[in-house]
Design an enzyme around this catalytic site. Structure first.
Site, PDB file in Angstrom:
ATOM      1  N   HIS A 136       0.713  -1.209   0.000  1.00  0.00           N
ATOM      2  CA  HIS A 136       0.034   0.515   0.372  1.00  0.00           C
ATOM      3  C   HIS A 136       0.886   1.094  -0.134  1.00  0.00           C
ATOM      4  O   HIS A 136       1.947   0.865   0.666  1.00  0.00           O
ATOM      5  CB  HIS A 136      -0.771   0.548   1.395  1.00  0.00           C
ATOM      6  N   CYS A 147      -4.322   2.211  -4.839  1.00  0.00           N
ATOM      7  CA  CYS A 147      -4.881   2.978  -3.843  1.00  0.00           C
ATOM      8  C   CYS A 147      -4.855   4.297  -4.286  1.00  0.00           C
ATOM      9  O   CYS A 147      -3.880   5.387  -4.376  1.00  0.00           O
ATOM     10  CB  CYS A 147      -4.643   3.041  -2.288  1.00  0.00           C
ATOM     11  N   HIS A 200      -7.858   0.199  -4.323  1.00  0.00           N
ATOM     12  CA  HIS A 200      -9.002   0.860  -3.238  1.00  0.00           C
ATOM     13  C   HIS A 200      -9.298   1.999  -4.427  1.00  0.00           C
ATOM     14  O   HIS A 200      -8.568   2.905  -4.617  1.00  0.00           O
ATOM     15  CB  HIS A 200      -7.763   1.539  -2.258  1.00  0.00           C
ATOM     16  N   HIS A 218     -13.128   4.301   1.727  1.00  0.00           N
ATOM     17  CA  HIS A 218     -14.067   5.669   2.849  1.00  0.00           C
ATOM     18  C   HIS A 218     -14.975   5.756   2.098  1.00  0.00           C
ATOM     19  O   HIS A 218     -15.778   5.202   1.219  1.00  0.00           O
ATOM     20  CB  HIS A 218     -12.863   6.345   2.899  1.00  0.00           C
ATOM     21  N   TYR A 271     -14.996   4.507   8.194  1.00  0.00           N
ATOM     22  CA  TYR A 271     -16.032   3.152   7.376  1.00  0.00           C
ATOM     23  C   TYR A 271     -17.177   2.730   7.966  1.00  0.00           C
ATOM     24  O   TYR A 271     -17.655   2.240   8.914  1.00  0.00           O
ATOM     25  CB  TYR A 271     -14.846   2.491   8.062  1.00  0.00           C
TER      26      TYR A 271
HETATM   27  C1  DNO Z   1      -6.743   3.547   5.235  1.00  0.00           C
HETATM   28  C2  DNO Z   1      -5.430   2.501   4.839  1.00  0.00           C
HETATM   29  C3  DNO Z   1      -4.967   2.330   5.384  1.00  0.00           C
HETATM   30  C4  DNO Z   1      -3.981   0.582   4.570  1.00  0.00           C
HETATM   31  C5  DNO Z   1      -3.163   0.300   5.593  1.00  0.00           C
HETATM   32  C6  DNO Z   1      -2.403  -1.260   4.665  1.00  0.00           C
HETATM   33  O1  DNO Z   1      -8.128   3.647   5.617  1.00  0.00           O
HETATM   34  O2  DNO Z   1      -5.842   2.526   3.725  1.00  0.00           O
HETATM   35  O3  DNO Z   1      -5.020   1.525   6.682  1.00  0.00           O
HETATM   36  O4  DNO Z   1      -4.822  -0.772   5.105  1.00  0.00           O
HETATM   37  O5  DNO Z   1      -2.264   1.430   5.860  1.00  0.00           O
HETATM   38  O6  DNO Z   1      -0.663  -1.248   5.128  1.00  0.00           O
END
Ligand code: DNO
Length: 397
Positions: free
Chosen positions: A233, A271, A298, A352, A369
């Protein structure tokens, strides 16, 4: 794309039944009760798997198996910690859980300054505001050398911002920044974070990058053997915080780590909200370039500001070209299918969502969340996926 949903385990405010109702077929979850660095026992993995399965859901991605700070620093007990990481991958693979997301951010995981940024439609979003961050770093935490990391103008603005804040607002800001957001790795106090920052600033960017590559060389053979793909990530936000080194923020960073350790098991998480917080990251071009190395997505949008600040906008209304991104991802999936991949689908989750309706003032809902906000995002994204697939199947190959 496979629609998935992040679930924080049995104490999540969202139930597995609700995830099914939202239409997702996969779950993204982790065994957060196991301390960072310890082995995930097969039994615990099997239990989580069975729980999801009993609801007709698949454990699509582990997010995250956190990487201990001592591995990032390559000091202390790191060899044992790496051995544990390998064993965890082996146990996951043996239970049929074959995709793992993780990150290599030093000290702080994802970071925001405001968890309740009111939008025009009265729902609330997460926001990172540079002036607030600098106010915290330079004048509340009083990190050594912080003044050298910011322009005089920014420091002036941060000082006035701080003066305008009540004590309660200053406390909230501190909690937001150092107490850890959901899925992060716990919290710090001021003294602890100052010491941790110092270790990483001493290590520097080249040192952290070398430690990431060394870690990958240590674990990728175990991932290959276990049949597990890793998906790193990116840094969130994708620039230095507290003067810390950052090594997974740009296309160059992703290129370096994927070529240095050239294995299909050494993959990336695209992401959109993290990479997309920098205007010099072209997400569509990244999908085209990294293609088969993208193992998890993401989908999220942000509205950027000139000084690096941003807030999380509605999934389709920010600065990221989500339609272009989805289209590039669907093309990648089609290429995988053409190449005979057994599982060409890439898991994506609506990342999110805004807090709205009854959830808006519910302190138990994890920031970012909510159920309704993510469901709204998923529904919008599903519409895009459906439309792009339908239209592109009309085009000749
Ligand atoms: C937030 C997420 C992070 C992600 C970590 C991956 O919403 O994208 O918590 O899970 O950084 O290791």
């Amino acid at each position: 794309m496979q629609e998935t949903w992040r679930w924080f385990g049995p104490d999540d405010t969202v139930s597995l039944e609700q995830i099914v109702q939202a239409g997702a077929s996969g779950v993204v979850t982790a065994l957060d009760h196991i301390p960072t660095g310890e082995v995930w026992p097969r039994q615990d993995i099997a239990e989580r798997n069975a729980l999801l399965f009993s609801h007709g859901l698949e454990w699509s991605v582990v997010e995250s198996v956190p990487v201990h700070q001592d591995i990032k620093l390559r000091k202390g007990d790191y060899q044992r910690l790496i051995e544990n990481y390998r064993t965890t991958l082996k146990n996951l693979g043996a239970e049929g859980v074959t995709r793992v997301c993780y990150n290599f951010m030093p000290v702080v995981d994802w970071t925001r300054t405001n968890l309740d940024f009111e939008l025009d439609n009265a729902s609330s979003a997460l926001r990172f505001e540079m002036t607030d961050f600098v106010a915290y770093d330079a004048f509340i935490l009083k990190r050594e050398g912080a003044e050298n990391d910011y322009s005089d103008d920014l420091l002036e603005q941060a000082k006035s911002r701080l003066q305008a804040m009540s004590t309660a607002q200053q406390e909230d800001l501190e909690i937001n920044i150092i107490a850890g957001l959901p899925g992060g790795e716990g919290s710090w106090d001021r003294e602890g974070i100052r010491a941790a920052i110092k270790q990483f600033t001493d290590l520097g960017t080249a040192g952290l990058r070398a430690n990431l590559i060394a870690f990958l060389r240590d674990i990728i053979p175990a991932a290959e053997e276990a049949g597990v793909v890793l998906a790193i990530h990116p840094d969130d936000p994708p620039f230095s915080l507290f003067g810390l080194p950052r090594v997974v923020s740009t296309a160059d960073d992703a290129r370096y780590l994927t070529t240095e350790v050239d294995s299909a098991h050494n993959g990336l998480t695209m992401c959109a909200g993290s990479y997309g917080a920098r205007s010099d990251n072209d997400l569509v071009a990244m999908v085209k370039e990294f293609g088969s190395r993208i193992q998890f997505v993401h989908l999220r949008n942000i509205k950027r500001e000139a000084d690096g600040s941003f807030y999380e906008s509605e999934h389709l209304s920010g600065d990221n070209d989500i339609v272009g991104l989805v289209s590039a991802l669907l093309t990648e999936e089609r290429d995988r299918a053409d190449n005979g991949a057994a599982l060409p689908q890439i898991p994506m989750r609506p990342d999110h969502g805004h807090a709205m309706g009854d959830e808006k003032n519910d302190p138990n809902v994890r920031p970012g969340y909510s159920y309704a906000g993510r469901m709204k995002g998923l529904a919008e994204l599903r519409g895009v996926i459906h439309t792009v697939s339908a239209l592109s199947s009309l085009q000749p190959r």
